[in-house]
Scaffold this active site. Structure first.
Site, mmCIF file in Angstrom:
data_model
loop_
_atom_site.group_PDB
_atom_site.id
_atom_site.type_symbol
_atom_site.label_atom_id
_atom_site.label_comp_id
_atom_site.label_asym_id
_atom_site.label_seq_id
_atom_site.Cartn_x
_atom_site.Cartn_y
_atom_site.Cartn_z
ATOM 1 N N SER A 9 0.795 -1.236 0.000
ATOM 2 C CA SER A 9 0.000 0.000 0.000
ATOM 3 C C SER A 9 0.823 1.279 0.000
ATOM 4 C CB SER A 9 -0.980 0.005 1.169
ATOM 5 O OG SER A 9 -2.055 -0.872 0.908
ATOM 6 N N LYS A 163 2.993 6.778 4.635
ATOM 7 C CA LYS A 163 2.061 5.716 4.220
ATOM 8 C C LYS A 163 2.626 4.358 4.613
ATOM 9 C CE LYS A 163 -1.653 4.109 2.428
ATOM 10 N NZ LYS A 163 -1.582 3.049 3.457
ATOM 11 N N THR A 164 1.773 3.542 5.195
ATOM 12 C CA THR A 164 2.140 2.161 5.497
ATOM 13 C C THR A 164 1.832 1.265 4.305
ATOM 14 O OG1 THR A 164 -0.050 1.787 6.446
ATOM 15 C CG2 THR A 164 1.734 2.369 7.984
ATOM 16 N N GLY A 165 2.379 0.067 4.355
ATOM 17 C CA GLY A 165 2.066 -0.952 3.355
ATOM 18 C C GLY A 165 2.414 -2.317 3.918
#
Length: 212
Positions: A9, A163-165
């Site tokens: 993500s 932003k995480t992923g």
């Protein structure tokens, strides 16, 4: 950080830039209709805008924008931005997830984020970068929803846009931190965290590193 993995993500950052640049999204607050398919993350089971889809990491929203952008426009703008290996192969709605074709190293993520912060992304208007960075604001509530249970959130005057992923075998957290000590970009990647889960090991590791 030389191993290339799927961006998961974190790809929503260049993906959102491309959606805005191509006009697939013209208003980041305009809602797209949820099609009614219940998913494991209850936050996804409602209408979403680009703004809320980035915050809640809503996969179905970006599957739709990927189809609307199309393979050639997606590949062309990824190449212009020099994002990872620029491979948009296989399913257009999942090429950045799990076993997808798109791969990126930690160093490449850091380079991309640096150029984004400097507003040096070819093919993308500065106003769109401003919009996406604003949507990446990571406040205390968002951190509380993504950190593993028991992880302390440090008291800080810094502002984080990130932003995480998470995918099978990888957890990411990448972005920008601005505070009394300066303005920095960062990348945190944890390998391997196991199966995708609701919390972000990379955010926890990244916060510890930022404090240090």
């Amino acid at each position: 950080m030389g191993k290339a993995t799927v961006p998961a993500s974190t790809f929503k950052v260049p993906h959102a830039l491309i959606a805005l640049q191509t006009g697939v999204v013209t208003d980041p607050d305009a809602l797209a209709k949820w099609e009614g398919v219940a998913r494991w993350n209850k936050a996804w089971n409602r209408d979403h805008s680009l703004a809320t889809a980035i915050r809640e990491s809503v996969v179905w929203f970006f599957m739709g924008t990927a189809e609307a952008i199309g393979r050639e426009r997606m590949r062309g703008l990824l190449a212009a931005m020099d994002y990872g290996n620029v491979k948009v192969e296989g399913e257009l709605t999942t090429f950045w997830l799990d076993d997808g074709s798109l791969r990126i190293t930690g160093d490449e993520q850091l380079d991309f984020m640096t150029r984004m912060v400097r507003r040096e992304l070819p093919g993308i208007e500065r106003a769109h970068v401003d919009t996406v960075e604003r949507l990446m604001l990571t406040d205390r509530a968002l951190m509380e929803s993504r950190l593993p249970e028991g992880t302390a959130i440090p008291a800080t005057q810094a502002t984080i846009h990130a932003k995480t992923g998470t995918a099978t075998g990888v957890s990411w957290w990448t972005g920008r931190v601005t505070g009394p000590r300066g303005d920095f970009v960062f990348v945190s990647r944890v390998l391997p965290p196991g199966e995708p889960i609701g919390s972000s090991p990379a955010m926890a590791a990244g916060l510890r590193a930022l404090v240090e």
